[in-house]
Design an enzyme around this catalytic site. Structure first.
Site, PDB file in Angstrom:
ATOM      1  N   GLY A 207       0.813  -1.212   0.000  1.00 47.17           N
ATOM      2  CA  GLY A 207       0.000   0.000   0.000  1.00 47.17           C
ATOM      3  C   GLY A 207       0.848   1.263   0.000  1.00 47.17           C
ATOM      4  O   GLY A 207       2.048   1.213  -0.262  1.00 47.17           O
ATOM      5  N   LEU A 209       0.641   3.591  -2.222  1.00 45.20           N
ATOM      6  CA  LEU A 209       1.134   3.337  -3.578  1.00 45.20           C
ATOM      7  C   LEU A 209       1.562   4.611  -4.303  1.00 45.20           C
ATOM      8  O   LEU A 209       1.070   5.695  -4.023  1.00 45.20           O
ATOM      9  CB  LEU A 209       0.048   2.620  -4.379  1.00 45.20           C
ATOM     10  CG  LEU A 209      -0.438   1.315  -3.752  1.00 45.20           C
ATOM     11  CD1 LEU A 209      -1.466   0.636  -4.642  1.00 45.20           C
ATOM     12  CD2 LEU A 209       0.723   0.364  -3.473  1.00 45.20           C
ATOM     13  N   HIS A 210       2.474   4.426  -5.245  1.00 46.40           N
ATOM     14  CA  HIS A 210       2.981   5.532  -6.058  1.00 46.40           C
ATOM     15  C   HIS A 210       3.179   5.031  -7.482  1.00 46.40           C
ATOM     16  O   HIS A 210       2.811   3.893  -7.801  1.00 46.40           O
ATOM     17  CB  HIS A 210       4.277   6.067  -5.450  1.00 46.40           C
ATOM     18  CG  HIS A 210       5.282   5.000  -5.129  1.00 46.40           C
ATOM     19  ND1 HIS A 210       5.887   4.236  -6.098  1.00 46.40           N
ATOM     20  CD2 HIS A 210       5.748   4.523  -3.947  1.00 46.40           C
ATOM     21  CE1 HIS A 210       6.707   3.371  -5.551  1.00 46.40           C
ATOM     22  NE2 HIS A 210       6.636   3.511  -4.226  1.00 46.40           N
ATOM     23  N   GLU A 211       3.787   5.878  -8.318  1.00 48.16           N
ATOM     24  CA  GLU A 211       3.910   5.529  -9.736  1.00 48.16           C
ATOM     25  C   GLU A 211       4.765   4.283  -9.966  1.00 48.16           C
ATOM     26  O   GLU A 211       4.670   3.649 -11.010  1.00 48.16           O
ATOM     27  CB  GLU A 211       4.493   6.700 -10.532  1.00 48.16           C
ATOM     28  CG  GLU A 211       3.636   7.954 -10.514  1.00 48.16           C
ATOM     29  CD  GLU A 211       2.299   7.775 -11.228  1.00 48.16           C
ATOM     30  OE1 GLU A 211       2.281   7.186 -12.314  1.00 48.16           O
ATOM     31  OE2 GLU A 211       1.273   8.222 -10.689  1.00 48.16           O
ATOM     32  N   GLY A 212       5.627   3.958  -9.012  1.00 51.04           N
ATOM     33  CA  GLY A 212       6.416   2.729  -9.146  1.00 51.04           C
ATOM     34  C   GLY A 212       5.501   1.515  -9.131  1.00 51.04           C
ATOM     35  O   GLY A 212       5.626   0.598  -9.964  1.00 51.04           O
ATOM     36  N   HIS A 213       4.551   1.510  -8.203  1.00 53.55           N
ATOM     37  CA  HIS A 213       3.590   0.412  -8.161  1.00 53.55           C
ATOM     38  C   HIS A 213       2.696   0.450  -9.408  1.00 53.55           C
ATOM     39  O   HIS A 213       2.377  -0.589  -9.992  1.00 53.55           O
ATOM     40  CB  HIS A 213       2.692   0.529  -6.922  1.00 53.55           C
ATOM     41  CG  HIS A 213       3.444   0.512  -5.624  1.00 53.55           C
ATOM     42  ND1 HIS A 213       3.628   1.636  -4.859  1.00 53.55           N
ATOM     43  CD2 HIS A 213       4.066  -0.494  -4.951  1.00 53.55           C
ATOM     44  CE1 HIS A 213       4.305   1.333  -3.772  1.00 53.55           C
ATOM     45  NE2 HIS A 213       4.597   0.044  -3.800  1.00 53.55           N
ATOM     46  N   ASP A 326      13.904  -3.084  -5.223  1.00 55.34           N
ATOM     47  CA  ASP A 326      14.252  -3.988  -4.136  1.00 55.34           C
ATOM     48  C   ASP A 326      14.993  -5.176  -4.741  1.00 55.34           C
ATOM     49  O   ASP A 326      14.457  -6.272  -4.874  1.00 55.34           O
ATOM     50  CB  ASP A 326      12.978  -4.410  -3.402  1.00 55.34           C
ATOM     51  CG  ASP A 326      12.268  -3.190  -2.839  1.00 55.34           C
ATOM     52  OD1 ASP A 326      12.751  -2.642  -1.847  1.00 55.34           O
ATOM     53  OD2 ASP A 326      11.266  -2.741  -3.433  1.00 55.34           O
ATOM     54  N   GLN A 329      15.489  -8.394  -2.703  1.00 53.53           N
ATOM     55  CA  GLN A 329      14.206  -9.098  -2.570  1.00 53.53           C
ATOM     56  C   GLN A 329      13.914  -9.905  -3.832  1.00 53.53           C
ATOM     57  O   GLN A 329      13.483 -11.057  -3.772  1.00 53.53           O
ATOM     58  CB  GLN A 329      13.108  -8.061  -2.330  1.00 53.53           C
ATOM     59  CG  GLN A 329      11.702  -8.615  -2.411  1.00 53.53           C
ATOM     60  CD  GLN A 329      10.682  -7.548  -2.043  1.00 53.53           C
ATOM     61  OE1 GLN A 329      10.568  -7.162  -0.889  1.00 53.53           O
ATOM     62  NE2 GLN A 329       9.947  -7.068  -3.009  1.00 53.53           N
ATOM     63  N   SER A 362       7.346   4.423  -0.838  1.00 56.18           N
ATOM     64  CA  SER A 362       6.206   4.823   0.010  1.00 56.18           C
ATOM     65  C   SER A 362       6.682   5.676   1.170  1.00 56.18           C
ATOM     66  O   SER A 362       5.945   6.508   1.687  1.00 56.18           O
ATOM     67  CB  SER A 362       5.501   3.583   0.555  1.00 56.18           C
ATOM     68  OG  SER A 362       5.128   2.747  -0.513  1.00 56.18           O
TER      69      SER A 362
END
Ligand code: AMP
Length: 470
Positions: A207, A209-213, A326, A329, A362
């Site tokens: 959550g 959220l931004h333009e990356g998501h 990430d 990850q 975020s």
């Protein structure tokens, strides 16, 4: 008869453009026409002004409408709205309102008064950029490609157009874009999943959220028949002193963003639904999870691998989209996928950055103005490393090839000198996350710094100079 689905381009560069567009949307939403959604408002330079003339920039958006009107009647309606807002067709460079019928169902038409789809609609970033937000998967008739595919092609072929766009707020009706179902628990997810026939993409998020998501969802929407996003702030990947309680929560805005970018459903479980027997982990960090974030936050990857594994199982997604931001990850999840022999495809997407090149996150909302200036040093330093890797460095007054072991300490010291606490800045193999002493193939420069109580992660591919022997 079912309503037709049509798309209207709106533009204004006279008087108060925002007011003109808002009024036009309201006027459009009337008898025989329902505005189903509108993309983001974007400022854009006037395209096609004669050389030497200065035309005011234009505010644009795209609206999706459902209509019982046929294409000509809809066009007549658009022209009537233009006229009512004082549009004069006399060749001047300012327009109170310009309404274009971009596409109408799968209709292809070439007549003197109306061409469908609009002849230039695939060549203009100010059209495709807001259009992607309302209908990424709409196939533009006669082109064999969807809106999001055209947008990606144009961004690749003419990046200057995309860069010239200045996105601003969403107009009214933005939240009416394509339906998106919120699935609050596993039972709702199972029921929804059972109805999905084709390929399913999943985008997992916490959550805020931004333009990356948004970019992950758009890519997934372009490549899959349906996209489910997950929204879950996973407690098991936070250490006791971490910011779990403070992690930003913006649920309504998140769902609106996911919907606009093409998610068909959002699975937003609570902790009891996710962990019926209480929070737990089922993976012991190894391999790519050992150093860096794994060393800084010992239980972090056990938590990430557990929740992602469970979400893969529950969604039964074919493709799973993650950001390269990430990077560790991503390496860990690829390892988990291999170890478990899972079918899901793990797809890595580029880092999305703000205009000042800071990687979107975020947590960036917690940066004050001064901190933000400092935070930029991280991406600037990584860019600098990119230059040095490609072109070499001056060492003892002589030009020399970049040598990670010799040269990285100076870059760490630079960041520390600017007031950032450097947790690490290393050159690593992107799969194994092992540090590398020689840049003999594309490797990842990966960094984490602390700025007050915030931690910033960033990375950048470094390649050996062209022509250097491996
Ligand atoms: P988060 O909600 O921060 O856990 O992130 C969810 C997904 O979005 C992860 O795959 C992240 O790598 C990805 N993501 C976060 N920030 C960015 C960014 N600036 N660019 C690309 N992907 C990102």
């Amino acid at each position: 008869m079912t309503d037709a689905r049509a798309f209207v381009g709106l533009g204004s560069n006279e008087g108060e453009p925002h007011a003109h567009l808002t009024a036009a949307l309201a006027a459009l939403d009337g008898e025989g026409v329902r505005v189903a959604g509108a993309g983001r408002l974007v400022w854009t330079p006037y395209v096609g002004a004669p050389r030497g003339t200065l035309a005011p920039r234009v505010l644009n958006t795209v609206a999706e409408v459902r209509t019982t009107l046929d294409p000509r009647a809809l066009l007549a309606r658009l022209q009537a709205i233009e006229a009512s807002r004082g549009r004069v067709r006399d060749g001047r460079l300012t327009r109170a309102l310009d309404l274009d019928l971009l596409a109408y169902d799968d209709v292809i038409l070439d007549t003197p008064e109306l061409t469908l789809p609009h002849p230039r609609c695939t060549q203009r970033a100010f059209v495709l950029s807001p259009w992607v937000e309302v209908a990424p998967l709409f196939e533009i008739p006669g082109t064999g490609a969807t809106v999001v595919e055209h947008a990606a092609t144009l961004a690749r072929d003419e990046p200057a157009q995309q860069e010239a766009l200045k996105p601003v707020a969403h107009p009214p009706y933005a939240d009416r874009a394509a339906a998106c179902t919120v699935l609050p628990d596993r039972a709702a997810l199972d029921a929804w999943r059972a109805e999905q026939g084709g390929t399913l993409g999943v985008v997992m998020t916490m959550g805020a959220l931004h333009e990356g998501h948004a970019a992950l969802v758009q890519r997934a929407a372009a490549e899959c028949d349906a996209v489910v996003a997950t929204l879950f702030v996973n407690p098991t990947q936070f250490a006791p002193g971490d910011d779990l309680a403070r992690y930003p929560r913006t649920f309504d805005a998140d769902v609106a963003l996911l919907r606009r970018h093409g998610a068909a459903a959002v699975y937003a479980p609570d902790a009891a639904d996710m962990y019926p027997d209480g929070p737990t982990t089922d993976w012991v960090p190894s391999g790519a999870a050992r150093g860096y974030e794994g060393a800084e936050r010992p239980d972090h990857f056990a938590g990430v691998a557990t929740v992602v594994g469970e979400l893969w199982r529950r969604t039964r997604a074919h493709r799973s989209y993650f950001g390269r931001k990430d990077a560790q990850q991503l390496a860990v999840l690829r390892q988990v996928r291999r170890e478990r022999g899972l079918d899901v495809e793990v797809i890595a997407c580029p880092i999305v950055r703000a205009l000042d090149h800071l990687a979107l996150s975020s947590r960036n909302r917690y940066l004050g103005d001064q901190e933000r200036l400092l935070a930029r040093e991280l991406s600037t330093t990584l860019s600098q490393l990119g230059h040095v890797a490609a072109r070499g460095i001056v060492h003892d007054g002589e030009p020399a090839a970049f040598d990670p072991v010799r040269d990285l300490p100076a870059f760490r010291a630079y960041l520390a000198g600017r007031g950032l606490t450097v947790d690490y800045l290393d050159l690593v193999d992107a799969d194994t996350m092992q540090p590398q002493a020689v840049l003999d193939r594309p490797l990842l420069a990966m960094a984490a710094v602390r700025l007050g109580s915030l931690r910033l992660l960033d990375n950048r591919w470094l390649a050996p100079p062209v022509g250097a022997s491996a």
